[in-house]
Design an enzyme around this catalytic site. Sequence first.
Site, PDB file in Angstrom:
ATOM      1  N   ASN A  13       1.106  -0.887  -0.248  1.00 22.92           N
ATOM      2  CA  ASN A  13      -0.113   0.393  -0.093  1.00 22.92           C
ATOM      3  C   ASN A  13       1.091   1.691   0.039  1.00 22.92           C
ATOM      4  O   ASN A  13       1.469   1.583   1.581  1.00 22.92           O
ATOM      5  CB  ASN A  13      -0.477   0.308   0.907  1.00 22.92           C
ATOM      6  CG  ASN A  13      -1.655   0.787   1.649  1.00 22.92           C
ATOM      7  OD1 ASN A  13      -1.678   1.921   0.358  1.00 22.92           O
ATOM      8  ND2 ASN A  13      -2.107   1.482   2.509  1.00 22.92           N
ATOM      9  N   TRP A  14       1.199   1.330  -0.712  1.00 22.25           N
ATOM     10  CA  TRP A  14       1.986   2.906  -1.053  1.00 22.25           C
ATOM     11  C   TRP A  14       1.337   4.215  -0.682  1.00 22.25           C
ATOM     12  O   TRP A  14       2.268   5.345  -0.306  1.00 22.25           O
ATOM     13  CB  TRP A  14       2.368   3.316  -2.431  1.00 22.25           C
ATOM     14  CG  TRP A  14       3.086   2.828  -3.000  1.00 22.25           C
ATOM     15  CD1 TRP A  14       3.460   0.828  -2.673  1.00 22.25           C
ATOM     16  CD2 TRP A  14       3.108   1.578  -5.180  1.00 22.25           C
ATOM     17  NE1 TRP A  14       4.318   0.035  -3.880  1.00 22.25           N
ATOM     18  CE2 TRP A  14       4.068   0.853  -4.507  1.00 22.25           C
ATOM     19  CE3 TRP A  14       3.402   2.733  -5.778  1.00 22.25           C
ATOM     20  CZ2 TRP A  14       4.539   0.596  -6.367  1.00 22.25           C
ATOM     21  CZ3 TRP A  14       3.542   2.266  -7.347  1.00 22.25           C
ATOM     22  CH2 TRP A  14       4.591   1.383  -7.365  1.00 22.25           C
ATOM     23  N   LYS A  15      -0.251   4.298  -0.588  1.00 16.00           N
ATOM     24  CA  LYS A  15      -0.349   5.621   0.595  1.00 16.00           C
ATOM     25  C   LYS A  15      -0.138   6.816  -0.474  1.00 16.00           C
ATOM     26  O   LYS A  15      -0.209   6.286  -1.941  1.00 16.00           O
ATOM     27  CB  LYS A  15       0.347   5.480   2.053  1.00 16.00           C
ATOM     28  CG  LYS A  15      -0.008   4.226   2.938  1.00 16.00           C
ATOM     29  CD  LYS A  15       0.104   4.572   4.128  1.00 16.00           C
ATOM     30  CE  LYS A  15      -0.505   3.075   4.894  1.00 16.00           C
ATOM     31  NZ  LYS A  15       0.086   2.986   6.312  1.00 16.00           N
ATOM     32  N   HIS A  99      -9.165   0.833   5.772  1.00 18.32           N
ATOM     33  CA  HIS A  99      -7.766   1.007   6.265  1.00 18.32           C
ATOM     34  C   HIS A  99      -8.269   2.079   7.262  1.00 18.32           C
ATOM     35  O   HIS A  99      -9.121   3.352   7.504  1.00 18.32           O
ATOM     36  CB  HIS A  99      -7.505   1.582   5.167  1.00 18.32           C
ATOM     37  CG  HIS A  99      -6.037   1.655   5.481  1.00 18.32           C
ATOM     38  ND1 HIS A  99      -5.364   3.115   5.959  1.00 18.32           N
ATOM     39  CD2 HIS A  99      -4.878   1.036   5.436  1.00 18.32           C
ATOM     40  CE1 HIS A  99      -4.073   2.707   6.485  1.00 18.32           C
ATOM     41  NE2 HIS A  99      -3.940   1.419   5.508  1.00 18.32           N
ATOM     42  N   GLU A 101      -6.199   4.925   8.109  1.00 19.77           N
ATOM     43  CA  GLU A 101      -6.074   6.076   7.746  1.00 19.77           C
ATOM     44  C   GLU A 101      -7.228   6.750   7.413  1.00 19.77           C
ATOM     45  O   GLU A 101      -7.431   7.540   7.286  1.00 19.77           O
ATOM     46  CB  GLU A 101      -5.062   6.246   6.987  1.00 19.77           C
ATOM     47  CG  GLU A 101      -3.623   5.432   8.152  1.00 19.77           C
ATOM     48  CD  GLU A 101      -2.613   5.554   7.025  1.00 19.77           C
ATOM     49  OE1 GLU A 101      -2.743   5.025   5.577  1.00 19.77           O
ATOM     50  OE2 GLU A 101      -1.589   5.186   7.765  1.00 19.77           O
ATOM     51  N   GLU A 171      -4.984  -4.877  10.606  1.00 19.03           N
ATOM     52  CA  GLU A 171      -3.712  -3.973  11.514  1.00 19.03           C
ATOM     53  C   GLU A 171      -4.457  -3.526  12.606  1.00 19.03           C
ATOM     54  O   GLU A 171      -4.553  -2.235  12.437  1.00 19.03           O
ATOM     55  CB  GLU A 171      -4.147  -2.786   9.344  1.00 19.03           C
ATOM     56  CG  GLU A 171      -3.435  -3.465   8.502  1.00 19.03           C
ATOM     57  CD  GLU A 171      -3.290  -2.372   7.299  1.00 19.03           C
ATOM     58  OE1 GLU A 171      -1.803  -2.277   6.871  1.00 19.03           O
ATOM     59  OE2 GLU A 171      -3.587  -1.418   7.351  1.00 19.03           O
ATOM     60  N   GLY A 177       2.693   2.539  10.806  1.00 19.85           N
ATOM     61  CA  GLY A 177       4.134   3.884  10.792  1.00 19.85           C
ATOM     62  C   GLY A 177       4.537   3.644  11.874  1.00 19.85           C
ATOM     63  O   GLY A 177       5.688   4.595  12.089  1.00 19.85           O
ATOM     64  N   SER A 217       3.937  -1.886  10.196  1.00 19.47           N
ATOM     65  CA  SER A 217       5.264  -2.136   9.964  1.00 19.47           C
ATOM     66  C   SER A 217       5.900  -3.620   9.738  1.00 19.47           C
ATOM     67  O   SER A 217       6.936  -3.498  10.663  1.00 19.47           O
ATOM     68  CB  SER A 217       5.803  -1.352  12.212  1.00 19.47           C
ATOM     69  OG  SER A 217       5.757  -0.752  12.296  1.00 19.47           O
ATOM     70  N   GLY A 239       4.797   1.612   4.657  1.00 22.70           N
ATOM     71  CA  GLY A 239       6.778   2.232   4.432  1.00 22.70           C
ATOM     72  C   GLY A 239       7.345   0.717   3.120  1.00 22.70           C
ATOM     73  O   GLY A 239       8.211   1.490   2.765  1.00 22.70           O
TER      74      GLY A 239
END
Length: 262
Positions: A13-15, A99, A101, A171, A177, A217, A239
């Site tokens: 997931n490149w966000k 997600h 976020e 998650e 992160g 992570s 990440g």
Amino acid sequence: MAGHARGPFVAGNWKMNLTLAGAVDLARKVAAAGPELRPCDLLLIPPFTSLGAVGAALAGSDVALGAQDLFWEDAGAFTGEVSGPMLRDAGCAYVLVGHSERRLHFGETDETVGRRARAALKAGLRPVVCVGEVLEEREGGRTMARIDDQIARGLGALSRDEIERLVWAYEPVWAIGTGRTASPAQAGEVHAHIRRRIEEGYGKATASCAIILYGGSVKPANSYPLFKEENIDGFLVGGASLEAEGFIGIAREALRAYREEK
Ligand code: 13P
């Protein structure tokens, strides 16, 4: 240990990262590693703006394309939104839904996650549905209750056929992160709980084939012991997926663990 029903599934997931040139370069490197990583399922999830270019870079490879979100209507006056049919048209096979976020910054609720999951299924996309607790919930002993709520409120209306098309992602929000990964035992416990809930709702065969990813992570250095947990079928990587070596390294480590079962 019973072992995994299938090879590892590793998604990046490149966000909100990478412009076109960097996205295409990264996609090409991952595509080139595809044959070496069989039977690992690989999925890249770039921002909307690079879906077309990344899709072209992945054409003919083993690597699938996914989007980070969708709206539940097919078309219309919804400025800023993107629909399931539009994502299919752009070459996506998967879409992230719920997600943390999106839940935290953009007002997603368990109910809207469910609407999005249904819209994705209707469009022929496989939703990657994210669940997970915040730190307060974990420390208050409410992790499983939170996961149960997310499943029941978000996905309770789905049929068995629909549930079988989902990819699940656990998650824990406190691990995203932060560099603070859930231990294999902590993650494995929640994955086992999710599989149990799927079994209660839809039967053993559906539960044993469900793909349940861990995210938070994940790095090459921790993916081997995590994949050793029988209920962890792969990873949703943030990440570390922004560098080809990180993403490919995670898939290699998961494969190493998988091959030891055979
Ligand atoms: P990190 O791997 O950066 O912790 O992100 C995890 C994640 O949110 C993937 O969807």
